[in-house]
Design an enzyme around this catalytic site. Structure first.
Site, PDB file in Angstrom:
ATOM      1  NE  ARG A  63      -2.944   0.139   3.053  1.00  0.00           N
ATOM      2  CZ  ARG A  63      -3.766   0.652   3.742  1.00  0.00           C
ATOM      3  NH1 ARG A  63      -4.710  -0.340   4.079  1.00  0.00           N
ATOM      4  NH2 ARG A  63      -3.724   1.823   4.256  1.00  0.00           N
ATOM      5  CG  ASP A  64       3.961   4.178   1.360  1.00  0.00           C
ATOM      6  OD1 ASP A  64       3.476   5.092   0.527  1.00  0.00           O
ATOM      7  OD2 ASP A  64       4.670   4.418   2.293  1.00  0.00           O
ATOM      8  CG  LEU A  65       4.231  -0.870  -3.960  1.00  0.00           C
ATOM      9  CD1 LEU A  65       3.633  -1.799  -4.951  1.00  0.00           C
ATOM     10  CD2 LEU A  65       5.352  -1.688  -3.280  1.00  0.00           C
ATOM     11  NE  ARG A  66       5.803   6.650  -0.709  1.00  0.00           N
ATOM     12  CZ  ARG A  66       6.682   7.568  -0.211  1.00  0.00           C
ATOM     13  NH1 ARG A  66       7.011   8.836  -0.796  1.00  0.00           N
ATOM     14  NH2 ARG A  66       7.185   7.441   0.904  1.00  0.00           N
ATOM     15  CG  ASN A  69       8.641   3.425   0.554  1.00  0.00           C
ATOM     16  OD1 ASN A  69       9.234   4.182   1.361  1.00  0.00           O
ATOM     17  ND2 ASN A  69       7.445   3.547   0.758  1.00  0.00           N
TER      18      ASN A  69
END
Length: 185
Positions: A63-66, A69
């Site tokens: 839920r926070d693939l950037r 990261n």
């Protein structure tokens, strides 16, 4: 990173993981001027998709693939920062997937598709590392980037501009077709 221990406190999960020395993808792109052509972008996405498939098989949704990261060390991709991730048991504890209520099944599909959407944003970001603007006016990515039609199709589905993906197997098949199209040129 290697997972050493999982802890739970009042419904929150915590992970103890190995430390990996290296720059995240954002730093590599902006400070080290790393660029990814279409094939390199797709191959990087393939590595990331393997990680996401591994997590989803274990019912963990990042839920926070950037790009901040993602660590890239010796051409190996590492996914970090699980602070926003969810496990299926948090969505619906003590039930097997076959017994999930329709609302919970929908919630899990939404978390999967959020990860898939994020994959599309990362791919688009990587593809733009080699882009040099020709006009002062910004255009849609479909006009600015010169991509194989298979890559465009993959991106449109990841970004939910066309029918969104429902599993990593569908993504892997279209990703392989996009890589193959580049190799045939």
């Amino acid at each position: 990173p290697k997972l050493y221990e999982t802890l739970s406190h009042e419904g929150d999960l915590f992970y103890t993981m190995s430390f990996i020395e290296g720059d995240n993808l954002e730093d590599q792109i902006f400070f080290h001027k790393k660029a990814f052509n279409e094939k390199e972008s797709l191959l990087t996405l393939a590595q990331l998709l393997e990680l996401i498939d591994y997590l989803h098989e274990r019912e963990v949704y990042h839920r926070d693939l950037r790009i901040p990261n993602l660590l890239l060390k010796n051409n190996e991709l590492f996914l970090i920062d699980f602070g926003l991730s969810k496990h299926r048991n948090v969505v619906e504890p003590f039930h097997a997937p076959a017994h999930l209520s329709p609302n919970k099944q929908e919630a899990i599909l939404e978390m999967k598709q959020q990860d898939y959407y994020d994959l599309g944003e990362i791919l688009l970001y990587l593809l733009y590392t080699t882009y040099s603007p020709q006009n002062k006016k910004a255009l849609p990515w479909t006009e600015e980037l010169s991509l194989e039609k298979e890559t465009v199709y993959l991106l449109k589905r990841l970004l939910q501009l066309k029918e969104p993906y429902s599993n990593t197997g569908e993504i892997a098949a279209d990703l392989q077709a996009a890589i193959q199209a580049i190799e045939e040129d």
